[in-house]
Design an enzyme around this catalytic site. Structure first.
Site, mmCIF file in Angstrom:
data_model
loop_
_atom_site.group_PDB
_atom_site.id
_atom_site.type_symbol
_atom_site.label_atom_id
_atom_site.label_comp_id
_atom_site.label_asym_id
_atom_site.label_seq_id
_atom_site.Cartn_x
_atom_site.Cartn_y
_atom_site.Cartn_z
ATOM 1 N N HIS A 48 -33.052 -5.358 -20.663
ATOM 2 C CA HIS A 48 -33.908 -4.971 -21.786
ATOM 3 C C HIS A 48 -33.437 -3.602 -22.277
ATOM 4 O O HIS A 48 -32.458 -3.043 -21.755
ATOM 5 C CB HIS A 48 -35.378 -4.958 -21.360
ATOM 6 C CG HIS A 48 -35.621 -4.220 -20.079
ATOM 7 N ND1 HIS A 48 -35.498 -2.851 -19.968
ATOM 8 C CD2 HIS A 48 -35.944 -4.658 -18.838
ATOM 9 C CE1 HIS A 48 -35.763 -2.484 -18.735
ATOM 10 N NE2 HIS A 48 -36.016 -3.563 -18.021
ATOM 11 N N GLY A 50 -34.404 -0.731 -21.786
ATOM 12 C CA GLY A 50 -34.308 0.307 -20.751
ATOM 13 C C GLY A 50 -32.923 0.297 -20.100
ATOM 14 O O GLY A 50 -32.296 1.344 -19.913
ATOM 15 N N HIS A 51 -32.431 -0.900 -19.757
ATOM 16 C CA HIS A 51 -31.091 -1.002 -19.164
ATOM 17 C C HIS A 51 -30.027 -0.520 -20.154
ATOM 18 O O HIS A 51 -29.074 0.157 -19.784
ATOM 19 C CB HIS A 51 -30.765 -2.453 -18.796
ATOM 20 C CG HIS A 51 -31.615 -3.027 -17.703
ATOM 21 N ND1 HIS A 51 -32.502 -4.048 -17.912
ATOM 22 C CD2 HIS A 51 -31.683 -2.722 -16.389
ATOM 23 C CE1 HIS A 51 -33.095 -4.372 -16.779
ATOM 24 N NE2 HIS A 51 -32.622 -3.579 -15.826
ATOM 25 N N GLY A 161 -32.408 4.261 -13.528
ATOM 26 C CA GLY A 161 -33.575 4.599 -14.341
ATOM 27 C C GLY A 161 -34.598 5.420 -13.572
ATOM 28 O O GLY A 161 -34.858 5.167 -12.391
ATOM 29 N N ASP A 164 -37.819 3.730 -11.793
ATOM 30 C CA ASP A 164 -37.862 3.502 -10.343
ATOM 31 C C ASP A 164 -37.537 4.838 -9.673
ATOM 32 O O ASP A 164 -36.441 5.021 -9.119
ATOM 33 C CB ASP A 164 -36.857 2.413 -9.959
ATOM 34 C CG ASP A 164 -37.191 1.101 -10.653
ATOM 35 O OD1 ASP A 164 -38.309 0.609 -10.475
ATOM 36 O OD2 ASP A 164 -36.348 0.596 -11.409
ATOM 37 N N GLN A 198 -40.697 -0.223 -19.681
ATOM 38 C CA GLN A 198 -39.992 -1.504 -19.783
ATOM 39 C C GLN A 198 -39.452 -1.906 -18.417
ATOM 40 O O GLN A 198 -38.915 -1.075 -17.680
ATOM 41 C CB GLN A 198 -38.885 -1.399 -20.818
ATOM 42 C CG GLN A 198 -39.496 -1.159 -22.191
ATOM 43 C CD GLN A 198 -38.535 -1.400 -23.329
ATOM 44 O OE1 GLN A 198 -37.373 -1.711 -23.125
ATOM 45 N NE2 GLN A 198 -39.043 -1.275 -24.546
ATOM 46 N N SER A 199 -39.647 -3.176 -18.084
ATOM 47 C CA SER A 199 -39.237 -3.702 -16.778
ATOM 48 C C SER A 199 -38.996 -5.195 -16.922
ATOM 49 O O SER A 199 -39.707 -5.866 -17.692
ATOM 50 C CB SER A 199 -40.373 -3.466 -15.768
ATOM 51 O OG SER A 199 -40.228 -4.323 -14.657
ATOM 52 N N SER A 200 -38.023 -5.709 -16.180
ATOM 53 C CA SER A 200 -37.753 -7.159 -16.264
ATOM 54 C C SER A 200 -38.985 -7.943 -15.817
ATOM 55 O O SER A 200 -39.225 -9.051 -16.297
ATOM 56 C CB SER A 200 -36.564 -7.520 -15.372
ATOM 57 O OG SER A 200 -35.459 -6.723 -15.710
#
Ligand code: PAF
Length: 299
Positions: A48, A50-51, A161, A164, A198-200
């Site tokens: 997403h 974020g990545h 990120g 985490d 944002q997170s998977s």
């Protein structure tokens, strides 16, 4: 897609896809021999924004960027979501191509954990706090796979990120302790309009849960303001936990205020020392999805 195959992008760059350590290291060696520097973004896929921001951060620091996609079995406990974790290789490759990533490493489990493999990496202490209490296997699996990925990729820089945050600090500690010649960079958390990090795993949220999920950031943000104004950590943490429960979170694992480097809890009965930084972290369940987030607190 086969080892070494290329995916065309609309820009001039192509994304090279490799699945074996041998092919990966051949390319990295060639780049380094040509004087290039290599940045690395490890992921478990289902990419997403974020990545992609981490890929962009890597690109700011090096001339070549590698992303890995590997759903690492050793960081999931039995009964967790290893089997159902979202896998979207085609979409991920399209996003990485558009982002101008140079190479994606897609190892198999056998490539990362050769048959009979018995070597683990444990960052003791820090791995047993906070999320480590609720997921005791987790950071041992993360440290083990990241150490192996570092040895496969041999990057100059690696980007993780801040979402985490405990993971980022554990990796920094591991890289320092083991002397990996890799600069670890933290990438800012990307948020949706309501503040949700944002997170998977946000893909697991129902429409109702998604509406509630923004309360995690709202609770942490409100708490950070109270702490910056001199509120007592014990009171502020209790208020943040109550905020989450009222919003509809079914249970709260923790809201914790810690030293940003050591992750050790700060005292509940004394305001944060003026001009110092602390980190506020939260973990709570929304239905069957566990959300985590964190925020810097400056007084
Ligand atoms: O943050 C993640 O996606 C994973 O924990 C990582 C760092 C890729 C290790 O599997």
């Amino acid at each position: 897609m086969r080892d070494g195959s290329k995916v065309n992008s609309t820009t001039e760059k192509t994304l090279t896809v490799v699945r074996t350590r041998v092919a990966l290291q051949q390319q990295v060696r060639a780049w380094k021999a040509a004087g290039e520097t290599v940045g690395f973004v490890p992921t478990m896929g289902a990419l997403h924004a974020g990545h992609i921001s981490l890929v962009e951060k890597a690109k700011e620091n090096v001339s070549r960027t590698i992303t890995s996609i590997f759903v690492n079995p050793t960081q999931f406990a039995p009964g967790e979501d290893f089997e159902t974790y979202p896998r979207r290789e085609e979409d991920d490759l399209a996003l990485l191509t558009a982002a101008g990533c140079d190479l994606v490493y897609l190892p198999t489990v056998a490539e990362m954990y050769p048959d009979g493999s018995v070597t683990d990496v444990r960052v003791n202490g820090m791995s047993d706090l906070l999320d480590g209490i609720y997921r005791p296997h987790f950071f041992y699996g993360v440290a083990t796979v990241v150490a192996r990925l570092f040895l496969h990729v041999q990057p100059d820089v690696a980007v993780f990120g801040e979402k985490d945050y405990q993971q980022l600090q554990i990796i920094r500690r591991m890289a320092r302790d083991l002397g990996f010649p890799i600069r670890i960079i933290g990438g800012e958390t990307k948020r949706d309009a309501d503040g949700l990090a944002q997170s998977s795993r946000n893909l697991y949220l129902s429409a109702d849960e998604r509406r509630t999920a923004g309360a995690m950031f709202a609770a942490l943000h409100r708490a950070s303001v109270r702490l910056a104004l001199g509120g007592l950590p014990g009171d502020v943490r209790a208020e943040a936990e109550a905020h989450l429960r009222r919003a509809g979170f079914r249970s709260v694992d923790y809201v914790a205020l810690v030293d940003p480097a050591t992750l050790l809890a700060l005292p509940d009965d004394a305001p944060i020392i003026p001009k110092s930084e602390a980190r506020l972290l939260g973990a709570a369940w929304l239905g069957r999805t566990r959300l985590i987030d964190n925020i810097s607190v400056m007084r």
